[in-house]
Design a protein around this motif. Structure first.
Motif, PDB file in Angstrom:
ATOM      1  N   UNK A   1     -16.450  -0.922  48.520  1.00  0.00           N
ATOM      2  CA  UNK A   1     -15.417  -1.002  47.428  1.00  0.00           C
ATOM      3  C   UNK A   1     -15.666  -3.123  47.096  1.00  0.00           C
ATOM      4  N   UNK A   2     -15.617  -3.908  48.665  1.00  0.00           N
ATOM      5  CA  UNK A   2     -15.516  -5.043  48.675  1.00  0.00           C
ATOM      6  C   UNK A   2     -16.361  -6.143  48.331  1.00  0.00           C
ATOM      7  N   UNK A   3     -17.691  -5.144  48.609  1.00  0.00           N
ATOM      8  CA  UNK A   3     -18.678  -5.558  48.019  1.00  0.00           C
ATOM      9  C   UNK A   3     -18.988  -5.830  46.227  1.00  0.00           C
ATOM     10  N   UNK A   4     -18.272  -4.417  45.778  1.00  0.00           N
ATOM     11  CA  UNK A   4     -17.950  -5.017  43.996  1.00  0.00           C
ATOM     12  C   UNK A   4     -17.164  -5.502  43.846  1.00  0.00           C
ATOM     13  N   UNK A   5     -16.080  -5.847  44.579  1.00  0.00           N
ATOM     14  CA  UNK A   5     -14.725  -6.602  44.069  1.00  0.00           C
ATOM     15  C   UNK A   5     -15.389  -8.019  43.953  1.00  0.00           C
ATOM     16  N   UNK A   6     -15.859  -8.581  45.341  1.00  0.00           N
ATOM     17  CA  UNK A   6     -16.752 -10.235  45.646  1.00  0.00           C
ATOM     18  C   UNK A   6     -18.227 -10.455  44.125  1.00  0.00           C
ATOM     19  N   UNK A   7     -18.433  -9.085  43.800  1.00  0.00           N
ATOM     20  CA  UNK A   7     -19.909  -9.189  43.117  1.00  0.00           C
ATOM     21  C   UNK A   7     -18.821  -9.474  41.692  1.00  0.00           C
TER      22      UNK A   7
END
Length: 120
Positions: free
Chosen positions: A1-7
């Motif tokens: 989830x955090x990876x998608x937000x960061x991307x």
């Protein structure tokens, strides 16, 4: 989830900047690969500046990906070797379990097969 937000936080502004670059730099620039006679534009190609920038960026990404892939060759080779060793260890475990089961079956019989006389 955090990876998608960061991307999304990184890629959305990058896409907006790329679109702005393309809109602002639509004028054509000459590209000549003749380094010895820079003033002669007879063999030059006219392309929009944003095409040049995006093209150079894409070439850099591809070259970086290829260099990374080549650099990780030994790790892929080590992973293949580890998978092969795991497969052979699993096969050996299966064989040893079968031999143990056979030995336990043999221990339950009396007299053992080795001591039994052949049937006449």
């Amino acid at each position: 989830m955090i990876r998608k937000i960061l991307a999304a936080v990184i890629l959305v502004p990058l896409a907006i900047a790329l679109v702005a670059l393309a809109l602002v730099n639509r004028h054509a620039v000459p590209i000549s690969l003749d380094a010895f006679n820079a003033g002669d534009l007879s063999h030059a190609v006219q392309v929009p500046l944003f095409v040049l920038v995006v093209g150079v960026l894409a070439i850099g990404v591809v070259l970086g990906g290829v260099a990374t892939w080549l650099g990780q060759g030994r790790w892929r080779r080590a992973a293949r070797r580890a998978e092969w060793e795991l497969g052979s260890a699993r096969a050996e475990i299966t064989e040893l379990k079968q031999r143990l089961a056979d030995a336990e079956d043999e221990g339950r019989r009396w007299p053992p097969r080795a001591l039994q006389r052949p049937a006449a």
